[in-house]
Design an enzyme around this catalytic site. Structure first.
Site, PDB file in Angstrom:
ATOM      1  N   ASN A   9       0.976  -1.168  -0.019  1.00  0.00           N
ATOM      2  CA  ASN A   9       0.042   0.159  -0.038  1.00  0.00           C
ATOM      3  C   ASN A   9       0.905   1.278  -0.076  1.00  0.00           C
ATOM      4  O   ASN A   9       1.492   1.592   0.943  1.00  0.00           O
ATOM      5  CB  ASN A   9      -0.838  -0.074   1.321  1.00  0.00           C
ATOM      6  CG  ASN A   9      -1.664   1.123   1.425  1.00  0.00           C
ATOM      7  OD1 ASN A   9      -1.593   2.119   0.633  1.00  0.00           O
ATOM      8  ND2 ASN A   9      -2.153   1.535   2.540  1.00  0.00           N
ATOM      9  N   TRP A  10       0.972   1.769  -1.201  1.00  0.00           N
ATOM     10  CA  TRP A  10       1.938   2.813  -1.495  1.00  0.00           C
ATOM     11  C   TRP A  10       1.460   4.086  -0.777  1.00  0.00           C
ATOM     12  O   TRP A  10       2.110   5.204  -0.687  1.00  0.00           O
ATOM     13  CB  TRP A  10       2.585   3.158  -2.754  1.00  0.00           C
ATOM     14  CG  TRP A  10       3.310   2.148  -3.232  1.00  0.00           C
ATOM     15  CD1 TRP A  10       4.036   1.047  -2.468  1.00  0.00           C
ATOM     16  CD2 TRP A  10       4.150   1.973  -4.569  1.00  0.00           C
ATOM     17  NE1 TRP A  10       4.757   0.098  -3.180  1.00  0.00           N
ATOM     18  CE2 TRP A  10       4.926   0.817  -4.369  1.00  0.00           C
ATOM     19  CE3 TRP A  10       3.693   2.548  -5.775  1.00  0.00           C
ATOM     20  CZ2 TRP A  10       5.517   0.128  -5.476  1.00  0.00           C
ATOM     21  CZ3 TRP A  10       4.303   2.102  -7.036  1.00  0.00           C
ATOM     22  CH2 TRP A  10       5.162   1.055  -6.755  1.00  0.00           C
ATOM     23  N   LYS A  11       0.240   4.351  -0.366  1.00  0.00           N
ATOM     24  CA  LYS A  11      -0.214   5.446   0.222  1.00  0.00           C
ATOM     25  C   LYS A  11       0.006   6.803  -0.824  1.00  0.00           C
ATOM     26  O   LYS A  11      -0.014   6.359  -2.095  1.00  0.00           O
ATOM     27  CB  LYS A  11       0.307   5.642   1.620  1.00  0.00           C
ATOM     28  CG  LYS A  11      -0.130   4.581   2.626  1.00  0.00           C
ATOM     29  CD  LYS A  11       0.253   4.812   3.916  1.00  0.00           C
ATOM     30  CE  LYS A  11      -0.267   3.552   4.842  1.00  0.00           C
ATOM     31  NZ  LYS A  11      -0.033   3.537   6.033  1.00  0.00           N
ATOM     32  N   HIS A  95      -9.699   1.020   4.713  1.00  0.00           N
ATOM     33  CA  HIS A  95      -8.231   1.438   5.753  1.00  0.00           C
ATOM     34  C   HIS A  95      -8.408   2.510   6.746  1.00  0.00           C
ATOM     35  O   HIS A  95      -9.294   3.245   6.720  1.00  0.00           O
ATOM     36  CB  HIS A  95      -7.218   2.085   4.542  1.00  0.00           C
ATOM     37  CG  HIS A  95      -5.852   2.137   5.277  1.00  0.00           C
ATOM     38  ND1 HIS A  95      -5.263   3.012   6.043  1.00  0.00           N
ATOM     39  CD2 HIS A  95      -4.712   1.268   5.134  1.00  0.00           C
ATOM     40  CE1 HIS A  95      -4.229   2.999   6.470  1.00  0.00           C
ATOM     41  NE2 HIS A  95      -3.610   1.735   5.858  1.00  0.00           N
ATOM     42  N   GLU A  97      -6.918   5.037   7.562  1.00  0.00           N
ATOM     43  CA  GLU A  97      -6.649   6.200   7.330  1.00  0.00           C
ATOM     44  C   GLU A  97      -7.876   6.802   6.709  1.00  0.00           C
ATOM     45  O   GLU A  97      -7.982   7.931   6.856  1.00  0.00           O
ATOM     46  CB  GLU A  97      -5.317   6.622   6.573  1.00  0.00           C
ATOM     47  CG  GLU A  97      -4.149   6.449   7.246  1.00  0.00           C
ATOM     48  CD  GLU A  97      -2.910   5.711   6.647  1.00  0.00           C
ATOM     49  OE1 GLU A  97      -2.900   5.810   5.201  1.00  0.00           O
ATOM     50  OE2 GLU A  97      -2.005   5.000   7.267  1.00  0.00           O
ATOM     51  N   GLU A 168      -5.649  -4.697  10.571  1.00  0.00           N
ATOM     52  CA  GLU A 168      -4.619  -3.628  10.746  1.00  0.00           C
ATOM     53  C   GLU A 168      -5.066  -3.116  11.792  1.00  0.00           C
ATOM     54  O   GLU A 168      -5.731  -2.102  12.238  1.00  0.00           O
ATOM     55  CB  GLU A 168      -4.690  -2.799   9.488  1.00  0.00           C
ATOM     56  CG  GLU A 168      -4.380  -3.412   8.275  1.00  0.00           C
ATOM     57  CD  GLU A 168      -3.681  -2.213   7.485  1.00  0.00           C
ATOM     58  OE1 GLU A 168      -2.644  -2.465   7.057  1.00  0.00           O
ATOM     59  OE2 GLU A 168      -4.132  -1.439   7.054  1.00  0.00           O
ATOM     60  N   GLY A 174       2.300   2.305  10.819  1.00  0.00           N
ATOM     61  CA  GLY A 174       3.331   3.332  10.720  1.00  0.00           C
ATOM     62  C   GLY A 174       3.838   3.741  11.920  1.00  0.00           C
ATOM     63  O   GLY A 174       4.550   4.814  11.928  1.00  0.00           O
ATOM     64  N   SER A 209       3.074  -2.104  10.337  1.00  0.00           N
ATOM     65  CA  SER A 209       4.631  -2.145  10.734  1.00  0.00           C
ATOM     66  C   SER A 209       5.152  -3.605  10.281  1.00  0.00           C
ATOM     67  O   SER A 209       6.254  -3.731  10.988  1.00  0.00           O
ATOM     68  CB  SER A 209       4.761  -1.867  12.031  1.00  0.00           C
ATOM     69  OG  SER A 209       4.433  -0.409  12.330  1.00  0.00           O
ATOM     70  N   GLY A 230       2.744  -1.008   4.362  1.00  0.00           N
ATOM     71  CA  GLY A 230       2.946   0.446   3.807  1.00  0.00           C
ATOM     72  C   GLY A 230       4.224   0.532   3.738  1.00  0.00           C
ATOM     73  O   GLY A 230       4.890   0.519   2.700  1.00  0.00           O
TER      74      GLY A 230
END
Ligand code: PGA
Length: 250
Positions: A9-11, A95, A97, A168, A174, A209, A230
């Site tokens: 997941n490159w965000k 997600h 976020e 998650e 992160g 992580s 990520g």
């Protein structure tokens, strides 16, 4: 057990230059990867990543979000239909976020899931508790609500086969703080039981992580069908290392 799935997941990261470098590294895996490799770049980068991925013939390309509507006056939104047009194979929905920063509710996420499936996209549906919720022993309740509300009323029973669940824990995303294998196994087993109650068997990924050091231990668990990654998915050499760890357990 099927091959592990490693999802990057490159965000909102990666330049064109960085993407090129990433794929130079990934070439090295070509013969040896015994895992599924999925990458979710920013939507604007999908065509270029698809091009690299096509040359390699191994990587599934996805999106990080989509609208719950197919088309219309929704300025700035991305339609699942348009993603399908571009050959996107999956979309990440729910997600943390999106849930937190963009206030996406389980009801909205359920609508997104329905539209995404209807438009031929596979879905990674994310669930996970915050630190406060874990400390208040609410983890299982939160997961159950997110799962049941997110997955309800899907149009066709077969649609469920196009869903992958990602657990998650929000406190692990992160932060460099991975859940212990015991914590992961516990929640994955709980999710599996809930799904079984609905006659569903879906792959369950862990995210939060995951890195080149802890991946092997996570993949060693029969409860873990793969990882949603990520930070450690951004550099080709790290992604290669994650895929090598996953390949051990193919
Ligand atoms: P992280 O992110 O691997 O950087 O913790 C995971 C995710 O947000 O999916």
């Amino acid at each position: 057990m099927a091959q592990r799935i490693v999802v990057g997941n490159w965000k909102m990261n990666q330049s064109l230059e960085a993407i090129k470098k990433f794929f130079v590294e990934i070439q090295k895996l070509k013969a040896s990867a015994k895992c599924e490799m999925w990458i979710a770049p920013q939507a604007i980068h999908v065509p270029i990543v698809k091009e690299f991925a096509f040359n390699l013939g191994l990587v599934q390309v996805g999106a990080q979000n989509c609208s719950d509507k197919e088309s219309g006056a929704f300025t700035g939104e991305t339609s699942p239909q348009a993603l399908n047009d571009l050959g996107v194979s999956f979309v990440i929905i729910g997600h943390s976020e999106r849930r937190t920063i963009f206030n996406e509710s389980n009801t909205l996420l359920n609508a997104k899931l329905q539209t995404a499936l209807k438009n031929g996209l596979n879905v990674i549906y994310c669930v996970g508790e915050t630190l406060t919720e874990r400390e208040q022993n609410k983890t299982f309740n939160v997961i159950e609500t997110q799962l049941m509300e997110g997955l309800k009323n899907l149009p066709q029973p077969n649609d469920y086969h196009n869903i992958v669940i990602a657990y998650e824990p929000v406190w692990a995303i992160g932060t460099g703080k991975t859940a212990t294998l015991k914590e992961v196994n516990e929640v994955h087993a709980f999710i599996r039981k809930l799904l079984k109650g609905q006659n569903l068997t879906l792959p369950i990924l862990y995210g939060g992580s995951v890195n080149t050091k802890n991946a092997q231990e996570l993949f060693s668990s029969n409860e873990v069908d793969g990882a949603l990654v990520g930070g450690a998915s951004l550099k080709g050499e790290d992604f290669v290392s994650l895929c090598q760890s996953a390949s051990i357990f193919a």
